[in-house]
Design a protein around this motif. Structure first.
Motif, PDB file in Angstrom:
ATOM      1  N   GLY A 168      84.546 -36.241  55.911  1.00 16.34           N
ATOM      2  CA  GLY A 168      83.295 -36.824  56.369  1.00 16.34           C
ATOM      3  C   GLY A 168      82.540 -35.896  57.299  1.00 16.34           C
ATOM      4  O   GLY A 168      83.078 -34.902  57.796  1.00 16.34           O
ATOM      5  N   ARG A 206      83.587 -30.959  57.459  1.00 16.94           N
ATOM      6  CA  ARG A 206      84.088 -30.911  56.085  1.00 16.94           C
ATOM      7  C   ARG A 206      84.825 -29.584  55.865  1.00 16.94           C
ATOM      8  O   ARG A 206      84.561 -28.591  56.533  1.00 16.94           O
ATOM      9  CB  ARG A 206      82.943 -31.027  55.080  1.00 16.94           C
ATOM     10  N   VAL A 259      78.559 -39.579  49.078  1.00 16.67           N
ATOM     11  CA  VAL A 259      79.064 -38.881  50.264  1.00 16.67           C
ATOM     12  C   VAL A 259      77.904 -38.331  51.088  1.00 16.67           C
ATOM     13  O   VAL A 259      77.881 -38.448  52.320  1.00 16.67           O
ATOM     14  CB  VAL A 259      80.014 -37.739  49.852  1.00 16.67           C
TER      15      VAL A 259
END
Length: 209
Positions: A96, A69, A139
């Motif tokens: 991701g 990330r 997420v």
């Protein structure tokens, strides 16, 4: 149990990918933790495992949930370490999770039959009091699912498989209710929900009463 965790929101590499020489931590005021880099070498991991075998303990540790990330840097005048409340640019991580580094460590640990009891996903990366990053529940849950698959693959036998635990955050019943509800909805397989308490104040608190 022995816990291995990188401090308040610290996201150092879990293992160095095969080299036994790791770089040290570097001070960086652009990050809320105040430092970056650092890693846990295979050599150091072996020492921790040997210690636990000798005294009869097990290992519980946190993997880097921010691997892969990134965030857009703040303006030079913004000090993410000291500015409170932290501007969004300090905690807005995108992308991701890259679990390759964690997978290397976990496969290594499983092959050695190291006494791993549980693996946690990141440190204080969600909810109202998130530190280095503020990830949405959906997420964050996607990363937990990836970690679960890595653990299941490394330990096919459910009897010896370490637990996957999360979210390792400071929980406020009002501020974090929606975030936690989202996490439970997105990751119904999560068997243990963890949270942090600081009844004596933060680590830099100079007066304990």
């Amino acid at each position: 149990q022995v816990g291995i965790e990188g401090g308040k929101g610290a996201e150092a590499n879990a293992v160095d990918g095969g080299c036994d020489v790791c770089g040290g931590f570097v001070k960086d005021q652009s990050l809320r933790t105040g430092y970056r880099d650092g890693c846990l070498s295979f050599e150091r991991w072996a020492e921790l495992s040997a210690f636990c075998r000798a005294v009869g303990c097990s290992l519980l540790f946190t993997v880097n949930a921010l691997a892969g990330r990134s965030r857009t840097p703040c303006e030079p005048a913004v000090n993410c370490r000291l500015t409170k409340p932290a501007p969004a640019c300090c905690t807005d991580y995108r992308g991701g999770w890259d679990g390759r580094n964690a997978a290397a460590l976990l496969r290594h640990a499983a092959a050695r039959r190291d006494p791993v009891a549980a693996v946690a996903f990141g440190n204080e990366l969600g909810g109202a009091r998130a530190i280095e990053a503020r990830l949405g529940a959906d997420v964050y849950a996607q990363g937990i699912a990836q970690l679960r698959d890595i653990v299941n693959d490394a330990w096919p036998d459910a009897e010896t498989r370490p637990l996957v635990i999360a979210p390792n955050i400071q929980i406020d019943a009002q501020d974090d209710a929606a975030w936690l509800a989202g996490l439970v909805h997105e990751a119904p397989f999560l068997k243990i929900v963890t949270h942090h308490l600081y009844p004596l104040g933060p680590g830099n608190f100079s007066k304990v009463e």
